[in-house]
Design a protein around this motif. Structure first.
Motif, short mmCIF file in Angstrom:
data_model
loop_
_atom_site.label_atom_id
_atom_site.label_comp_id
_atom_site.label_asym_id
_atom_site.label_seq_id
_atom_site.Cartn_x
_atom_site.Cartn_y
_atom_site.Cartn_z
N HIS A 75 -5.40 5.02 3.50
CA HIS A 75 -4.38 3.96 3.49
C HIS A 75 -3.30 4.26 4.53
O HIS A 75 -2.92 5.42 4.74
CB HIS A 75 -3.73 3.84 2.11
CG HIS A 75 -4.41 2.86 1.21
ND1 HIS A 75 -5.20 3.26 0.16
CD2 HIS A 75 -4.44 1.51 1.22
CE1 HIS A 75 -5.68 2.18 -0.46
NE2 HIS A 75 -5.24 1.11 0.18
N GLY A 132 -14.35 0.88 -4.62
CA GLY A 132 -13.36 1.88 -4.25
C GLY A 132 -13.96 3.18 -3.77
O GLY A 132 -13.23 4.15 -3.55
N ASP A 148 0.82 -1.21 0.00
CA ASP A 148 0.00 0.00 0.00
C ASP A 148 0.86 1.27 0.00
O ASP A 148 0.33 2.36 0.09
CB ASP A 148 -0.90 0.04 1.24
CG ASP A 148 -1.91 -1.11 1.25
OD1 ASP A 148 -2.32 -1.48 2.35
OD2 ASP A 148 -2.27 -1.61 0.18
N VAL A 180 -0.75 15.99 1.85
CA VAL A 180 -0.16 14.67 1.59
C VAL A 180 1.09 14.49 2.45
O VAL A 180 1.27 13.45 3.11
CB VAL A 180 0.20 14.51 0.10
CG1 VAL A 180 1.01 13.24 -0.13
CG2 VAL A 180 -1.06 14.48 -0.75
N HIS A 225 -1.54 9.92 -0.21
CA HIS A 225 -2.25 10.53 -1.34
C HIS A 225 -3.76 10.38 -1.19
O HIS A 225 -4.52 11.20 -1.71
CB HIS A 225 -1.77 9.93 -2.66
CG HIS A 225 -0.41 10.42 -3.05
ND1 HIS A 225 -0.20 11.61 -3.72
CD2 HIS A 225 0.82 9.90 -2.82
CE1 HIS A 225 1.10 11.79 -3.91
NE2 HIS A 225 1.75 10.76 -3.37
N ASP A 226 -4.19 9.31 -0.52
CA ASP A 226 -5.62 9.24 -0.17
C ASP A 226 -5.72 9.45 1.33
O ASP A 226 -4.72 9.72 2.01
CB ASP A 226 -6.23 7.90 -0.60
CG ASP A 226 -5.54 6.69 0.02
OD1 ASP A 226 -5.06 6.81 1.16
OD2 ASP A 226 -5.49 5.64 -0.64
N GLU A 249 2.72 3.25 -2.01
CA GLU A 249 2.60 4.38 -2.91
C GLU A 249 1.27 5.12 -2.78
O GLU A 249 1.14 6.25 -3.22
CB GLU A 249 2.80 3.91 -4.36
CG GLU A 249 4.21 3.39 -4.64
CD GLU A 249 5.31 4.34 -4.17
OE1 GLU A 249 5.18 5.56 -4.41
OE2 GLU A 249 6.27 3.87 -3.53
N GLU A 250 0.28 4.47 -2.16
CA GLU A 250 -1.01 5.13 -1.96
C GLU A 250 -1.06 5.90 -0.65
O GLU A 250 -1.91 6.77 -0.46
CB GLU A 250 -2.13 4.09 -1.99
CG GLU A 250 -2.26 3.38 -3.34
CD GLU A 250 -3.20 2.18 -3.27
OE1 GLU A 250 -3.37 1.64 -2.16
OE2 GLU A 250 -3.74 1.81 -4.30
N VAL A 251 -0.17 5.57 0.27
CA VAL A 251 -0.22 6.18 1.60
C VAL A 251 0.07 7.67 1.51
O VAL A 251 1.08 8.09 0.95
CB VAL A 251 0.79 5.50 2.54
CG1 VAL A 251 0.87 6.24 3.87
CG2 VAL A 251 0.39 4.05 2.77
N THR A 310 0.53 2.45 6.44
CA THR A 310 1.53 1.39 6.48
C THR A 310 1.37 0.62 7.79
O THR A 310 1.10 -0.57 7.80
CB THR A 310 2.95 1.96 6.37
OG1 THR A 310 3.13 2.99 7.34
CG2 THR A 310 3.18 2.54 4.98
#
Length: 863
Positions: free
Chosen positions: A86, A200, A76, A279, A82-83, A78-80, A88
């Motif tokens: 999500h 989603g 996950d 972000v 930015h949304d 690369e998504e952490v 880690t």
């Protein structure tokens, strides 16, 4: 109001009231499973139970498990940030049934907890159920569907395929259908959310996954029904808190609000304005939590394995803060005390280690910020050499791979210059690197071949070096290095790698067969032996024999590690704690928390104390089955990141002097160690020091090596009766010679400057000089340039010199010396380099003439 702490406790209390044993979270660092660096799901600590290799602690279990998802199947990362949902690091609430209850109880209790205990509105809940799979020959999960009809209307129950509603541990192993509970968080719900399930939509989300483990996936892809059916459920605590606290982002729940407030205070940037600032703040909050817990559980950042993943995570947070929050100094470490307060009751290890955690994280931040600075210098050097060219993909990838530059940072700098980046070339280079990495780590496992049933992995290596045994299971493993075979024995004398100690090696023997055992490791509670070849007939009785010399060497160094640890705490203070170790047959390496370099006096005191304990002939006292709490009362050292059972093994030397919980092998008496010698002391990480040392046979070999070197040194000095005085005299003479040589360079530099100024080559207006100089044999162009630079620091010198060894060019300049040198080197074929102020290299003799050098210098001056 539902604070996160109350939500967590309510979950555990609910299942405790229903006969579940509440177990503590396993450490985040997954030390007993080579297939996984970090625990990334609540079921990981129970893997051996589901595989049938281990008995469960109780038929019913519940817990909150620390998890970290940054790589592999659950990537996950690369998504952490930015949304808004999500993460880690997260906590996974779970309840488990090991052959006890199944779908009926799992679904009914989940419904009861959500709607009655937590008070969620039933009309906003939906369920998804496995819809079957023709290819696999599996029918839809009618049983789960019919149970759900008692709580939900049919229109709020949806069937989905294997992608969404069939859970698998990996390519092989236990698996089964799952049912997921979803919730509709839309402010107004005029229509059903059923069409939005698994699409989603951030406001129609999965809340709880109930897995019904009833199959086993074989390596050929086929499924077999398990004799024992189990339940594995997982519900993310942060997501549940978001729902119960009325938020639409997990970053808005109470624990993140406290972290966010601290980030805002430190960076002077406010959250909530949108864009990349938000972000970066989310990344800082999330990654600081993940980094802190991983280090607290014993994983230091490094360049390999789990340590590399952790370092990559930390650098991502630093990178975002550098780029979008303007943070050019370390700051993530300042969030550790806040995390310590947040988790004081649930995970006290953070607060208890706060000082050392802060030092490690701060050191990593400082190191990477320095690397970023070097990356900027590399990019500036390239742009100065190619001022009107777009940035090639390979340069962008070099910045990404070597200096940690994200592609968008390189693109931002390029846009400021009116340039662009070859993103296609970057992607090609990135894909090639990933392919190389996959090829290097690719490993495929065959199915376990069950030869016999029965108890396995009974370790007898504390008492014997060999034993009769039987092979119970075996499988083939293929990887880049070749094909190997793994076997599980009923009884084994082989110590599996663990606790810093290397594994035993040895042989499995029968008749004329002698199969090498090249490595042994523990996979959960299973001891796996790695062989380069397969027995011709594995069935029947075998004779397992370890390499005794290797074992005894490792045992003695392990005992030395305990004595060293105790000595460090005695001399430096109780703040010293083990942060990592290597125990090998020929050496030990011990990492420990301490803020400063040890003085020679401290090192001598530590050596003397350890050697006094060795000379005292202290016998090993071993408590193999001691209650954990009793061991702690006796003063035994236990370490964060290690998982201890209710009963433990304690090793004692010298009564209270050294008591540690330890599963490793040890000398029977400290006399076996003979002598302890520290070879080096250095920094391992910020706030962490490292000692390397030897004992016993390794010490004797070190002494022999030192004596040999001393004999060679005496021979070089012509065997004087007093070699130290002879060496001191030689060094003094060398210093005097160096002083005279520096005086000569300075005089020669003054003479050259007078000549150049007298001939008009150098003046206040002419500060760039190209010339050929003569140097006597043995003289250094680098030393001459340094002397010239000392006398005229603002002048740029481009010099060429001939001697018997060849032709050299050198550049001394106020700045940009190496950039200028590299430009010349490409055209003249020179080899060498330097730094921003001085660069020197050697030319092929057939490529040099002073006219060429003048021409090149003139061309460069015009750029």
């Amino acid at each position: 109001m539902w604070p996160t702490q109350r939500i967590r406790q309510a979950f555990l209390d609910f299942f405790a009231q229903r006969g579940h044993l509440i177990v503590p979270s396993a450490p985040l660092v997954n030390k007993n499973d080579p297939t996984l660096f970090f625990v990334n799901a609540g079921m990981n600590p129970f893997k051996d139970i589901f595989m049938g290799f281990k008995e469960p602690p109780a038929p019913r279990v519940a817990d909150t498990q620390k998890c970290l998802r940054v790589s592999g199947k659950h990537n996950d990362l690369e998504e952490v940030g930015h949304d808004t949902y999500h993460h880690t690091f997260f906590e996974m609430l779970g309840n488990w049934s090991f052959g006890d209850y199944f779908k009926e109880e799992a679904i009914s209790w989940a419904w009861e907890l959500l709607t009655r205990a937590y008070g969620l509105p039933p009309e906003r809940l939906y369920a998804t159920v496995f819809g079957g799979d023709e290819e696999w020959g599996l029918p839809r999960d009618q049983e789960a569907y019919e149970i759900w009809l008692r709580y939900l209307p049919a229109e709020r129950i949806r069937f989905f395929g294997r992608k969404d509603n069939f859970w698998e541990m990996g390519e092989t192993g236990p698996c089964g259908p799952c049912t997921e509970i979803h919730i509709d968080l839309r402010p107004e719900t005029p229509d059903s959310a059923a069409p939005l399930l698994n699409t989603g939509n951030p406001l129609v989300i999965e809340l709880w996954n109930l897995v019904f483990i009833q199959y086993n996936r074989r390596s050929d892809g086929s499924l077999e029904t398990l004799p024992l059916k189990s339940v594995d459920t997982g519900m993310g605590l942060e997501r549940l808190a978001m729902v119960l606290q009325g938020k639409t982002s997990t970053y808005d729940i109470d624990i993140f609000q406290r972290l966010r407030t601290e980030v805002e205070r430190i960076t002077e940037h406010s959250y909530g304005k949108g864009g990349l600032t938000d972000v970066a703040i989310r990344v800082a909050c999330d990654h600081s939590r993940a980094i802190t817990f991983a280090i607290a559980d014993g994983q230091l950042p490094s360049n390999t394995g789990a340590g590399y993943i952790l370092r990559r995570l930390l650098r991502r947070a630093v990178r975002y803060a550098y780029q979008y929050l303007g943070q050019e100094k370390p700051f993530l470490h300042q969030l550790v005390p806040v995390l310590g307060e947040i988790y004081a009751d649930t995970f006290p290890e953070v607060a208890q280690q706060a000082e050392s955690l802060m030092k490690v994280i701060q050191g990593e931040e400082e190191s990477f910020l320095h690397t970023l600075g070097r990356g900027l210098a590399r990019l500036e050097a390239y742009l100065s050499q190619h001022p009107h060219q777009n940035i090639p993909g390979e340069i962008a990838f070099e910045l990404y791979d070597t200096y940690g530059f994200p592609l968008d940072l390189t693109q931002l700098i390029a846009r400021e210059r009116g340039l662009s980046v070859d993103t296609a070339g970057f992607e090609v280079a990135l894909a090639a690197q990933k392919a190389r990495s996959r090829q290097a780590t690719q490993r495929s496992y065959g199915d376990w071949l069950e030869l016999e049933e029965g108890e396995h992995s009974h370790f007898v290596g504390y008492d014997t070096y060999e034993t009769r045994c039987r092979i119970l299971r075996m499988r083939e493993v293929k990887e880049a290095k070749g094909t190997f075979y793994q076997v599980v024995l009923d009884v084994t004398p082989f110590y599996p790698e663990g606790g810093g100690q290397v594994s035993d090696t040895g042989e499995l023997r029968r008749g004329r067969q002698a199969l090498p055992v090249i490595h042994v490791y523990r996979e959960q509670d299973t001891i796996v032996h790695v062989l380069p070849e397969l027995p011709r007939d594995p069935e029947g009785e075998w004779h397992a024999v370890i390499d005794v010399a290797r074992r005894e060497g490792a045992s003695r160094h392990h005992t030395a590690t305990h004595l060293l640890h105790a000595a460090l705490r005695h001399i430096l203070g109780p703040h010293v704690r083990q942060s990592g170790s290597l125990v090998a047959p020929d050496r030990l390496r011990f990492d420990f928390t301490h803020p400063t370099k040890l003085s020679p006096e401290e090192l001598k005191d530590i050596e003397d104390l350890v050697n006094s304990k060795i000379a005292a002939a202290l016998p090993r006292r071993e408590y193999r089955d001691l209650p954990y709490e009793e061991a702690l009362k006796k003063g035994a050292l236990a370490f964060f990141g290690e998982k201890y059972g209710d009963r433990v093994r304690m090793i004692e030397f010298g009564g209270k002097f050294s008591r540690e919980l330890c599963g490793g092998t040890h000398a029977a008496n400290t006399l076996e160690l003979r002598f302890f010698k520290i070879l080096s002391e250095s920094a391992s990480a910020a706030g962490v020091r490292r000692i390397e040392a030897v004992v016993a046979q390794a010490f004797l070999e070190w002494v022999q090596k030192q004596l040999s070197q001393l004999e060679n040194l005496q021979a070089l000095l012509k065997n004087p009766p007093q070699p130290i005085k002879a060496l001191e005299k030689l060094l003094q003479e060398g210093e005097e010679s160096q002083k005279l040589l520096r005086q000569w360079y300075e005089s020669y530099a003054r003479l050259l400057l007078e000549n150049w100024k007298g001939s008009g080559l150098l003046s206040e207006k002419k500060t760039r000089l190209t010339a050929e100089v003569s140097l006597p044999a043995g003289a250094s162009l680098r030393e001459l340039l340094q002397a010239l630079q000392h006398l005229e620091p603002q002048v740029t010198f481009l010099l060429a010199a001939h001697n018997a060894d060849g032709t050299y060019i050198g550049i001394a300049a106020p700045e940009g010396a190496n950039t200028l040198f590299q430009a010349l080197a490409r055209q003249l074929g020179a080899k060498g380099g330097g730094n921003a102020r001085l660069a020197v290299g050697k030319l092929p003799s057939d490529r040099f003439s002073v006219e060429v050098l003048h021409q090149l210098a003139a061309t460069l001056t015009q750029q």
